[in-house]
Design a protein around this motif. Structure first.
Motif, PDB file in Angstrom:
ATOM      1  N   LEU A  46     -16.624   1.482 -53.963  1.00 33.36           N
ATOM      2  CA  LEU A  46     -16.681   0.794 -52.677  1.00 33.36           C
ATOM      3  C   LEU A  46     -18.030   0.963 -51.969  1.00 33.36           C
ATOM      4  N   LYS A  47     -18.894   1.806 -52.557  1.00 32.18           N
ATOM      5  CA  LYS A  47     -20.216   2.091 -51.985  1.00 32.18           C
ATOM      6  C   LYS A  47     -20.105   2.663 -50.570  1.00 32.18           C
ATOM      7  N   ILE A  48     -19.247   3.677 -50.470  1.00 29.72           N
ATOM      8  CA  ILE A  48     -19.045   4.356 -49.191  1.00 29.72           C
ATOM      9  C   ILE A  48     -19.091   5.864 -49.412  1.00 29.72           C
ATOM     10  N   SER A  49     -19.027   6.600 -48.337  1.00 32.59           N
ATOM     11  CA  SER A  49     -19.066   8.062 -48.392  1.00 32.59           C
ATOM     12  C   SER A  49     -17.792   8.628 -49.013  1.00 32.59           C
ATOM     13  N   VAL A  50     -17.949   9.707 -49.753  1.00 25.54           N
ATOM     14  CA  VAL A  50     -16.809  10.438 -50.314  1.00 25.54           C
ATOM     15  C   VAL A  50     -15.920  10.944 -49.179  1.00 25.54           C
ATOM     16  N   ILE A  51     -16.531  11.337 -48.080  1.00 27.36           N
ATOM     17  CA  ILE A  51     -15.781  11.852 -46.930  1.00 27.36           C
ATOM     18  C   ILE A  51     -14.835  10.782 -46.381  1.00 27.36           C
ATOM     19  N   THR A  52     -15.294   9.540 -46.344  1.00 28.66           N
ATOM     20  CA  THR A  52     -14.464   8.437 -45.850  1.00 28.66           C
ATOM     21  C   THR A  52     -13.259   8.225 -46.759  1.00 28.66           C
ATOM     22  N   THR A  53     -13.503   8.231 -48.054  1.00 26.29           N
ATOM     23  CA  THR A  53     -12.424   8.042 -49.018  1.00 26.29           C
ATOM     24  C   THR A  53     -11.445   9.217 -48.952  1.00 26.29           C
ATOM     25  N   LYS A  54     -11.975  10.429 -48.819  1.00 26.00           N
ATOM     26  CA  LYS A  54     -11.114  11.610 -48.721  1.00 26.00           C
ATOM     27  C   LYS A  54     -10.210  11.516 -47.501  1.00 26.00           C
ATOM     28  N   ARG A  55     -10.727  11.025 -46.396  1.00 21.56           N
ATOM     29  CA  ARG A  55      -9.927  10.881 -45.172  1.00 21.56           C
ATOM     30  C   ARG A  55      -8.757   9.928 -45.420  1.00 21.56           C
ATOM     31  N   ALA A  56      -9.016   8.808 -46.087  1.00 18.01           N
ATOM     32  CA  ALA A  56      -7.950   7.850 -46.392  1.00 18.01           C
ATOM     33  C   ALA A  56      -6.895   8.502 -47.291  1.00 18.01           C
ATOM     34  N   TYR A  57      -7.332   9.179 -48.349  1.00 19.94           N
ATOM     35  CA  TYR A  57      -6.401   9.830 -49.271  1.00 19.94           C
ATOM     36  C   TYR A  57      -5.603  10.929 -48.562  1.00 19.94           C
ATOM     37  N   ASP A  58      -6.272  11.709 -47.724  1.00 17.95           N
ATOM     38  CA  ASP A  58      -5.575  12.777 -46.986  1.00 17.95           C
ATOM     39  C   ASP A  58      -4.473  12.195 -46.103  1.00 17.95           C
ATOM     40  N   ASP A  59      -4.788  11.122 -45.376  1.00 14.02           N
ATOM     41  CA  ASP A  59      -3.785  10.475 -44.520  1.00 14.02           C
ATOM     42  C   ASP A  59      -2.627   9.922 -45.337  1.00 14.02           C
ATOM     43  N   LEU A  60      -2.944   9.280 -46.461  1.00 13.17           N
ATOM     44  CA  LEU A  60      -1.906   8.718 -47.320  1.00 13.17           C
ATOM     45  C   LEU A  60      -0.991   9.809 -47.867  1.00 13.17           C
ATOM     46  N   GLU A  61      -1.586  10.947 -48.196  1.00  8.64           N
ATOM     47  CA  GLU A  61      -0.781  12.055 -48.719  1.00  8.64           C
ATOM     48  C   GLU A  61       0.107  12.647 -47.630  1.00  8.64           C
ATOM     49  N   LYS A  62      -0.434  12.823 -46.430  1.00 10.85           N
ATOM     50  CA  LYS A  62       0.357  13.349 -45.313  1.00 10.85           C
ATOM     51  C   LYS A  62       1.553  12.461 -45.005  1.00 10.85           C
ATOM     52  N   GLU A  63       1.362  11.159 -45.162  1.00  7.25           N
ATOM     53  CA  GLU A  63       2.430  10.204 -44.844  1.00  7.25           C
ATOM     54  C   GLU A  63       3.380   9.962 -46.017  1.00  7.25           C
TER      55      GLU A  63
END
Length: 124
Positions: A46-63
């Motif tokens: 996606l040509k974005i920061s790893v931190i941004t992707t990690k935030r999305a994955y973390d939220d998805l996992e929490k939910e």
């Protein structure tokens, strides 16, 4: 997995990723137990920061939408879809209760409320 990001959106990038992944999981485009790209690979794609992707994955996992298994990867949760559908149903039900209460308070007949909902539902 198709994710389309928009710099013009009011939503942050991580939220766009999260929303699109939820939509794909709920539609069945991403199947229960299916392995997802690693955080690094998705960020690169996606040509974005790893931190941004990690935030999305973390939220998805929490939910409860995804599960991460250390050393193996990240997968669409197998326990999830029915539980998540129920959660969504409860959220919508709560909102509808408030709407029904307001409609009664303003003496709006049920058939008019149903017609409004039908029009709104068919717009999309």
């Amino acid at each position: 997995m198709d994710i389309i990001l928009s710099n013009n959106s009011d939503l942050p990038i991580y939220q766009q990723i999260k929303n699109q992944m939820i939509q794909q999981i709920m539609k069945g485009d991403l199947k229960d137990g299916e392995q997802l790209p690693s955080i690094r690979n998705l960020a690169k794609e996606l040509k974005i920061s790893v931190i941004t992707t990690k935030r999305a994955y973390d939220d998805l996992e929490k939910e409860g939408y995804i599960d991460t298994v250390i050393g193996k990867g990240t997968f669409v949760s197998v326990r999830g879809k029915n539980m998540l559908k129920q959660k969504q149903f409860e959220t919508i039900n709560g909102k509808l209760k408030l709407i029904a209460k307001d409609c009664k308070q303003y003496d709006i007949p049920l058939h008019e409320v149903l017609e409004m909902i039908k029009k709104l539902y068919e717009e999309e």
